[in-house]
Enzyme design. Sequence first.
Site, PDB file in Angstrom:
ATOM      1  N   HIS C 124      39.019  47.394  40.129  1.00 38.46           N
ATOM      2  CA  HIS C 124      37.745  47.153  39.444  1.00 38.46           C
ATOM      3  C   HIS C 124      36.610  47.250  40.476  1.00 38.46           C
ATOM      4  O   HIS C 124      36.814  46.918  41.650  1.00 38.46           O
ATOM      5  CB  HIS C 124      37.818  45.742  38.856  1.00 38.46           C
ATOM      6  CG  HIS C 124      36.692  45.367  37.950  1.00 38.46           C
ATOM      7  ND1 HIS C 124      35.471  44.951  38.413  1.00 38.46           N
ATOM      8  CD2 HIS C 124      36.618  45.338  36.604  1.00 38.46           C
ATOM      9  CE1 HIS C 124      34.691  44.660  37.379  1.00 38.46           C
ATOM     10  NE2 HIS C 124      35.356  44.887  36.271  1.00 38.46           N
ATOM     11  N   ASP C 201      43.468  39.901  43.092  1.00 37.69           N
ATOM     12  CA  ASP C 201      42.509  39.788  42.000  1.00 37.69           C
ATOM     13  C   ASP C 201      43.320  39.506  40.737  1.00 37.69           C
ATOM     14  O   ASP C 201      43.986  40.392  40.210  1.00 37.69           O
ATOM     15  CB  ASP C 201      41.715  41.098  41.891  1.00 37.69           C
ATOM     16  CG  ASP C 201      40.817  41.126  40.659  1.00 37.69           C
ATOM     17  OD1 ASP C 201      40.855  40.162  39.861  1.00 37.69           O
ATOM     18  OD2 ASP C 201      40.076  42.116  40.490  1.00 37.69           O
ATOM     19  N   GLN C 204      42.991  39.866  35.512  1.00 43.06           N
ATOM     20  CA  GLN C 204      43.759  40.309  34.347  1.00 43.06           C
ATOM     21  C   GLN C 204      45.156  39.708  34.290  1.00 43.06           C
ATOM     22  O   GLN C 204      45.825  39.838  33.268  1.00 43.06           O
ATOM     23  CB  GLN C 204      43.869  41.843  34.332  1.00 43.06           C
ATOM     24  CG  GLN C 204      42.555  42.576  34.176  1.00 43.06           C
ATOM     25  CD  GLN C 204      41.864  42.311  32.853  1.00 43.06           C
ATOM     26  OE1 GLN C 204      42.480  41.898  31.880  1.00 43.06           O
ATOM     27  NE2 GLN C 204      40.556  42.531  32.809  1.00 43.06           N
ATOM     28  N   LYS C 227      37.903  35.224  30.716  1.00 41.55           N
ATOM     29  CA  LYS C 227      38.982  36.121  30.286  1.00 41.55           C
ATOM     30  C   LYS C 227      40.242  35.347  29.914  1.00 41.55           C
ATOM     31  O   LYS C 227      41.283  35.934  29.647  1.00 41.55           O
ATOM     32  CB  LYS C 227      39.313  37.113  31.408  1.00 41.55           C
ATOM     33  CG  LYS C 227      38.194  38.122  31.687  1.00 41.55           C
ATOM     34  CD  LYS C 227      38.646  39.188  32.664  1.00 41.55           C
ATOM     35  CE  LYS C 227      37.505  39.882  33.367  1.00 41.55           C
ATOM     36  NZ  LYS C 227      36.889  40.951  32.594  1.00 41.55           N
ATOM     37  N   CYS C 367      34.626  49.944  34.475  1.00 45.33           N
ATOM     38  CA  CYS C 367      34.327  49.448  35.820  1.00 45.33           C
ATOM     39  C   CYS C 367      35.363  49.906  36.829  1.00 45.33           C
ATOM     40  O   CYS C 367      35.730  49.141  37.742  1.00 45.33           O
ATOM     41  CB  CYS C 367      34.225  47.929  35.848  1.00 45.33           C
ATOM     42  SG  CYS C 367      32.882  47.325  34.854  1.00 45.33           S
TER      43      CYS C 367
HETATM   44  C1  LIG Z   1      40.739  43.498  37.426  1.00 48.58           C
HETATM   45  C2  LIG Z   1      39.391  42.881  37.297  1.00 48.58           C
HETATM   46  N1  LIG Z   1      38.786  42.367  38.390  1.00 48.58           N
HETATM   47  C3  LIG Z   1      37.590  41.787  38.336  1.00 48.58           C
HETATM   48  C4  LIG Z   1      36.898  41.696  37.155  1.00 48.58           C
HETATM   49  C5  LIG Z   1      35.550  41.080  37.175  1.00 48.58           C
HETATM   50  O1  LIG Z   1      35.503  39.924  36.396  1.00 48.58           O
HETATM   51  P1  LIG Z   1      34.085  39.233  36.147  1.00 48.58           P
HETATM   52  O2  LIG Z   1      33.195  40.259  35.506  1.00 48.58           O
HETATM   53  O3  LIG Z   1      34.400  38.115  35.222  1.00 48.58           O
HETATM   54  O4  LIG Z   1      33.573  38.797  37.466  1.00 48.58           O
HETATM   55  C6  LIG Z   1      37.489  42.211  35.984  1.00 48.58           C
HETATM   56  C7  LIG Z   1      36.832  42.139  34.657  1.00 48.58           C
HETATM   57  O5  LIG Z   1      35.835  42.699  34.336  1.00 48.58           O
HETATM   58  C8  LIG Z   1      38.742  42.817  36.065  1.00 48.58           C
HETATM   59  O6  LIG Z   1      39.317  43.338  34.986  1.00 48.58           O
END
Ligand SMILES: Cc1ncc(COP(=O)(O)O)c(C=O)c1O
Lengths: 146, 146, 412, 412
Positions: C124, C201, C204, C227, C367
């Site tokens: 991401h 990370d 997910q 999430k 993203c």
């Molecule tokens: C794998 C992953 N990492 C990071 C994020 C970032 O999460 P957030 O937007 O809640 O900071 C997301 C979700 O958008 C994600 O799917």
Amino acid sequence: MNLNELYTELILEHSQSGHNRKHLDHANCSERGHNPSCGDDITLELICDEEGTIKDASFTGSGCAISQASTSIMIDLIKGKSKEEAEKLADIFISMIKKEITDDEELEVLEDAIVFKNISNMPPRVKCAVLSWHTLKEALKNKEKS
Amino acid sequence: MNLNELYTELILEHSQSGHNRKHLDHANCSERGHNPSCGDDITLELICDEEGTIKDASFTGSGCAISQASTSIMIDLIKGKSKEEAEKLADIFISMIKKEITDDEELEVLEDAIVFKNISNMPPRVKCAVLSWHTLKEALKNKEKS
Amino acid sequence: MKGFNVEEIRKDFPTLMQKVNGKPLVYLDNAATTHKPISVLNAMQDYYEKFNANPNRGAHFLGVSATELYENARERVRQFINAKSAREIIFTRNATESLNLIAYSYGMKFIDEGDEIVVLISEHHSNIVPWQKIAHMKKAILKYIYLNHEYRLDMEEVQTKITDRTKIVSLAQMSNVLGTIFPVKEIAEYAHSKGAIAIVDGAQSVPHMKVDVQDLNTDFLVFSGHKMLGPMGIGVLYGKKELLEKMPPFLMGGDMIEYVEEQTTTFAELPRKFEAGTPNVEGAVGLKAAIDYIEEIGFENINEQEMELTAYALERLREMPHVKIYGPIDLKDRGGVITFSLEGCHPHDVSTIVDTCGVALRAGHHCAQPLMKYLKAPATSRISFYFYNTKEEVDIFIDSLKRVRKWLGYES
Amino acid sequence: MKGFNVEEIRKDFPTLMQKVNGKPLVYLDNAATTHKPISVLNAMQDYYEKFNANPNRGAHFLGVSATELYENARERVRQFINAKSAREIIFTRNATESLNLIAYSYGMKFIDEGDEIVVLISEHHSNIVPWQKIAHMKKAILKYIYLNHEYRLDMEEVQTKITDRTKIVSLAQMSNVLGTIFPVKEIAEYAHSKGAIAIVDGAQSVPHMKVDVQDLNTDFLVFSGHKMLGPMGIGVLYGKKELLEKMPPFLMGGDMIEYVEEQTTTFAELPRKFEAGTPNVEGAVGLKAAIDYIEEIGFENINEQEMELTAYALERLREMPHVKIYGPIDLKDRGGVITFSLEGCHPHDVSTIVDTCGVALRAGHHCAQPLMKYLKAPATSRISFYFYNTKEEVDIFIDSLKRVRKWLGYES
Ligand SMILES: Cc1ncc(COP(=O)(O)O)c(C=O)c1O
Ligand SMILES: Cc1ncc(COP(=O)(O)O)c(C=O)c1O
């Protein structure tokens, strides 16, 4: 816990009387303890003899009634005790606050300090009550090392 | 706005037929327009003559049906128009989308492009519809400067 | 599935009971954000109505209660991911901020010229762009591990990219595009063998499976509350105590200090060192309620339900002509995220058309632009499940998807 | 006061209706955080039950609604502080994060060796510690403007401290300890005349008075939602567009990018450039509802009520022996924050004792240790009003305060 239990005569006496609040000229052990968030700040001074007996103790610094009284009561208790005994008492006091020891008989050795038994019902004041006891443990630990 | 109004035959015809989607060999003006968030990405090419008439126009790139159709319909409309007229039409189109102009008579000059009139009821697709028109304005502005 | 009744569960989620465009909402965008059960909404409301205060500070009743609630939430998170100590749990705004905290604090201090930072090509943006910045500022090298044709990792590729010069390996446990679950435990171990730290990370993965930081032996774990049934505005950074202790603070201000002089400051101990300003107690309380809800359902049930939906959706999508799936087809080590494209149809048109059938899915680059470029897929559509989705919803989605090409003027 | 009925208003605040230790709650810690009216709680609940989604991304119904709500909230904030453009409004977590954003982004880019950053000695830690860091990293100089014996600013002192080498002047419009309202407009003008930018910390002013960024001509303004009836976890950074545009991004990740390649990234336009990761829509929605509520009450009414309470409390405190007040006594240019000490009584004992009477006040250093040191007051007590407080509450507070010295063993 209501105010009667907290601000007992014993506690007020100790927090207001200055009998343990002074500078010890010949201290051979001194340790500062502080709670940054509430501003309590004490320095504990000890005179230990060769055999490891605490011949004299005192404190300086500022803080709330609870921290001042707890310090003064502790000093009365540990004077004349050995370092090991003093450390043991500090452990018992801290266990009492954490409610790990609740049996009054076991707590008897704390003498007047037993007055803080219910302070755990007042979470914001717990730190004030235990400050000097933690400081004592630090002092003895550092004394050991040196 | 329902799908019938959005994916009209006219729009589908334009988005699928390739009649304006090509590279112009002798273009003397070209401009890229893109929506990073949805991935629409077009390059508009124009051939303007000395008098400032748009002799030919085309586009390349990729995007959704709406952006592709809007681009193609725009090209049909501006071919043969003067640069000033083309700019005016782009302004009218953008005003239509913003609902600043709602009178159908005033919008008549947009010809087929009037089909996008109700897109403002579909906020996520507005960007797709206006992309080429903004790109046209940029192209003409930059042409002016050079 | 012991006690798992999806229809009963759905009643806890007011959002799911809605109609959209006259049709029941079919929400298949759970990788973006999830809906909230009543218990989470009630916990937050209750907090505001009874205990609202600035924690850590007031000696008054409300202040004490707010502090307790906030610290209980921290302890709940500790249990949930099996951290050794609650001091290793830092509350942030979201996974993105957690990753930035690591980059700005750990990265700026411990990355030097020529060092390598290694991520997966499927990361991401939140796990790419902060490292680009550190690499740029420190003249370090940002390297990508590529995937094989099954959208999975080859250990050889991992071992080629992670070298003795690698200082940080950062990867998502589950891809938000491909649904692949990566072997983070093995990768962390390999990173450690090379003297690098491992960052997981969990944005997910943490909502969908038991994540045990001690078992994974990861140095850091990040995730977002929103999430996993929790509110927006709260996220978590887990870090090993030894590391957090040697890191400089990131955001500066109230609550994270010990003594402030005019020119110098000493900082509070963990976890407060990393939590500047008034904390988001509401968010922490909501996250705790969300964890309570998740654990009551149980990860076994969650996994079973999600895998059943995923298997079914993959099967139905594969029956459809013109559909291409980006991600592993076999169910082993994959989660309930399915990214696909429909030939000749731009994903935004797909979204618009299925939306009129009440189906919420996601279109675009998710993203993860470097991945999309690597896959040569400029934009795709994505569905993603949570345990509250149903087979009937998959059917509605498939039916709506079948209409897309007709709407866009194709014969079939 | 037109239509202002405090008893009616209090019914909108469930928290205020509570009993604490068997006594009605007398909440006088509003400078720390404020309580929330039902309308704010309902707005957030409604958002989650009907519109919850990740904004900016989804083309589906919920995504569109969430985007709209989020952007409407931004526009509402713009109106509220009279910014020229909604793009000048960045949502952050709190005032602290807003200040850090300025420090890390503007400070790291535009501060050089030998430059000066000037703050007041009365600043909150959030407006000191970030500048210490920038000063340290850039070998710049952090200078303090001291106050006069009336706890106010002398323009001479201001003019001595702000010099041609000053690049940043950052100050709170209202002190969270002294209650002093500082002439930020004049100071911003003077800063500009010296080529410096002006940052206004509005954490304590924005909730209580009309703040117009164009009138003040400030370059930045920061404030927190939770101190103005809004939820925790949302704050605002206002910045002039020209400045925000030339600043590098701070937090990196999803939503703040345009194109991400493996090694480089281009960034989105304002305001998204500064909003990385999933935004806190709930927080923005709650903040909007809070602004609606505040404007419905009206700043005129708010000011009148708060000043009446302040005048009355000051009068009653001054009648008491052993009380020392830190802050201006006259009501001109002061707000409803009163800091005091009670001779011989540590503020934590004061808190504990008045708490048993239901009175919530604040004890300690109020996140302003340099000021406390300057005033030679190691720790003090503080009361702070919002418009929902009453004269009866001041009476209860004074009565409880009168009991403190007796409890602590003094004769009177
Ligand atoms: C794998 C992953 N990492 C990071 C994020 C970032 O999460 P957030 O937007 O809640 O900071 C997301 C979700 O958008 C994600 O799917
Ligand atoms: C003047 C001032 N500035 C900044 C802050 C920091 O606000 P927050 O903790 O919401 O970031 C506060 C409140 O604590 C304050 O009173």
